[in-house]
Design a protein around this motif. Structure first.
Motif, PDB file in Angstrom:
ATOM      1  N   GLY A   3       0.786  -1.223   0.000  1.00 51.57           N
ATOM      2  CA  GLY A   3       0.000   0.000   0.000  1.00 51.57           C
ATOM      3  C   GLY A   3       0.818   1.272   0.000  1.00 51.57           C
ATOM      4  O   GLY A   3       0.590   2.169  -0.832  1.00 51.57           O
ATOM      5  N   PRO A   4       1.763   1.445   0.936  1.00 51.03           N
ATOM      6  CA  PRO A   4       2.582   2.658   0.935  1.00 51.03           C
ATOM      7  C   PRO A   4       3.332   2.875  -0.375  1.00 51.03           C
ATOM      8  O   PRO A   4       3.500   4.021  -0.820  1.00 51.03           O
ATOM      9  CB  PRO A   4       3.547   2.421   2.108  1.00 51.03           C
ATOM     10  N   ASN A   7       0.898   4.139  -2.898  1.00 46.56           N
ATOM     11  CA  ASN A   7       0.562   5.529  -2.607  1.00 46.56           C
ATOM     12  C   ASN A   7       1.496   6.510  -3.308  1.00 46.56           C
ATOM     13  O   ASN A   7       1.109   7.637  -3.614  1.00 46.56           O
ATOM     14  CB  ASN A   7       0.607   5.777  -1.093  1.00 46.56           C
ATOM     15  N   ARG A  49      -6.121   5.767  -1.471  1.00 48.04           N
ATOM     16  CA  ARG A  49      -4.930   6.318  -0.804  1.00 48.04           C
ATOM     17  C   ARG A  49      -5.181   6.504   0.695  1.00 48.04           C
ATOM     18  O   ARG A  49      -4.276   6.319   1.507  1.00 48.04           O
ATOM     19  CB  ARG A  49      -4.533   7.645  -1.445  1.00 48.04           C
ATOM     20  N   ARG A  51      -6.722   4.667   2.614  1.00 44.07           N
ATOM     21  CA  ARG A  51      -6.646   3.373   3.311  1.00 44.07           C
ATOM     22  C   ARG A  51      -5.530   2.499   2.732  1.00 44.07           C
ATOM     23  O   ARG A  51      -5.577   1.279   2.818  1.00 44.07           O
ATOM     24  CB  ARG A  51      -7.989   2.646   3.240  1.00 44.07           C
ATOM     25  N   ASP A  52      -4.504   3.140   2.158  1.00 45.64           N
ATOM     26  CA  ASP A  52      -3.319   2.438   1.659  1.00 45.64           C
ATOM     27  C   ASP A  52      -3.668   1.251   0.767  1.00 45.64           C
ATOM     28  O   ASP A  52      -3.059   0.187   0.845  1.00 45.64           O
ATOM     29  CB  ASP A  52      -2.436   1.985   2.830  1.00 45.64           C
ATOM     30  N   ARG A 143      -1.593  11.500   0.101  1.00 40.34           N
ATOM     31  CA  ARG A 143      -0.514  10.635   0.572  1.00 40.34           C
ATOM     32  C   ARG A 143      -0.127  10.935   2.018  1.00 40.34           C
ATOM     33  O   ARG A 143       0.100  10.032   2.810  1.00 40.34           O
ATOM     34  CB  ARG A 143       0.728  10.831  -0.310  1.00 40.34           C
ATOM     35  N   LYS A 182      -6.309  11.363   5.655  1.00 44.96           N
ATOM     36  CA  LYS A 182      -5.644  10.811   6.827  1.00 44.96           C
ATOM     37  C   LYS A 182      -5.399  11.932   7.836  1.00 44.96           C
ATOM     38  O   LYS A 182      -4.706  12.897   7.544  1.00 44.96           O
ATOM     39  CB  LYS A 182      -4.307  10.181   6.419  1.00 44.96           C
TER      40      LYS A 182
END
Length: 283
Positions: A3-4, A7, A49, A51-52, A143, A182
């Motif tokens: 996920g990261p 992103n 993005r 929630r990764d 991000r 986020k």
């Protein structure tokens, strides 16, 4: 690719397309929605993005956002910055021009500049939602998220009486699980003793991860804020070396006014494409 790592890819990356298409299909298949035929790439990417790129969590966030909008039309519709220009011109709210060391957007709300005789809590909340809708379109903000400073100097009983349990629940929903941003930190400064009953009303609705990101600094906030923000980010009024708070409030008011057409389009059709200029300015 995790996920990261996903992103960090650009919006038009082909590697993101399968995730966007999968979330779109899940959203269209959901029985919780009706009357929506499609969702734009950029709109869905915000939820992924946030929630990764976990599809299950992204869908849950997406559905919560849609429900929240339907259940809160007094806030989510008719988003016009010009309708709250008096509040904005009173230097109530700003986004700082510099991001923090982690790339997060930094927002400041100056509660003492809100006169509850002139502006309802619903109108004040709508200012926050309009800002959130605008910055949630920024790839870097998707991000890196955001951090918020609430300056509670001037908080009175009249302010407290505007916050009822229903509104407290709606505020907490946006902070936790109903908006594709986020929240990296919430910082309270100049909080008076009689703010605590209002905070106690909001706190039970917040998830543990948000509770852990809330920091109360009191009236001696300048030194402790510096533990979280570099001097060049903050205005001098908050112990920093950046532009003054009046200037940044004025600049953000102008940005919101320039985004009025965008916000009206989001109010009418939040799931679709919104036009932007070649320079990235939202129309």
């Amino acid at each position: 690719m995790n996920g990261p790592q996903l992103n960090e890819l650009p919006d038009d990356s082909e590697q993101l397309r399968p995730f966007v298409n999968s979330l779109r299909q899940r959203a269209l298949d959901s029985r919780d929605l009706s009357g929506v035929e499609d969702f734009s790439h950029g709109f869905l990417l915000k939820f992924l993005r946030a929630r990764d790129f976990d599809l299950d969590l992204s869908l849950k966030l997406f559905l919560n956002y849609q429900r929240w909008r339907l259940e809160s039309p007094e806030i989510s519709t008719r988003m016009r910055p010009s309708s709250v220009l008096g509040l904005l011109n009173n230097s109530y709210h700003a986004i700082l021009p510099q991001r923090d060391h982690a790339g997060s957007r930094v927002l400041i709300y100056r509660v003492g500049q809100w006169n509850p005789k002139d502006w309802s809590a619903i109108q004040v909340f709508k200012v926050s939602l309009m800002t959130s809708e605008v910055i949630s379109r920024e790839t870097e903000t998707q991000r890196r998220g955001l951090k918020v400073i609430f300056d509670l100097q001037g908080w009175t009983l009249a302010h407290a009486l505007q916050i009822n349990p229903s509104l407290a629940r709606k505020i907490s929903s946006v902070l936790s699980d109903s908006f594709p941003l986020k929240v990296r930190g919430i910082h309270l400064v100049n909080e008076p003793m009689f703010f605590r009953p209002v905070f106690a009303m909001i706190r039970p609705f917040l998830p543990d991860k948000i509770k852990q990101r809330i920091h109360m600094h009191g009236s001696d906030f300048q030194e402790t804020l510096s533990d979280f923000f570099s001097p060049h980010v903050l205005p001098p009024e908050y112990g920093g070396e950046g532009p003054g708070i009046e200037e940044v409030c004025h600049d953000w008011t102008n940005q919101l006014l320039q985004s009025e057409t965008l916000l009206q389009q989001i109010s009418a059709h939040p799931t679709g494409d919104i036009a932007v200029t070649s320079g990235g300015t939202m129309l």
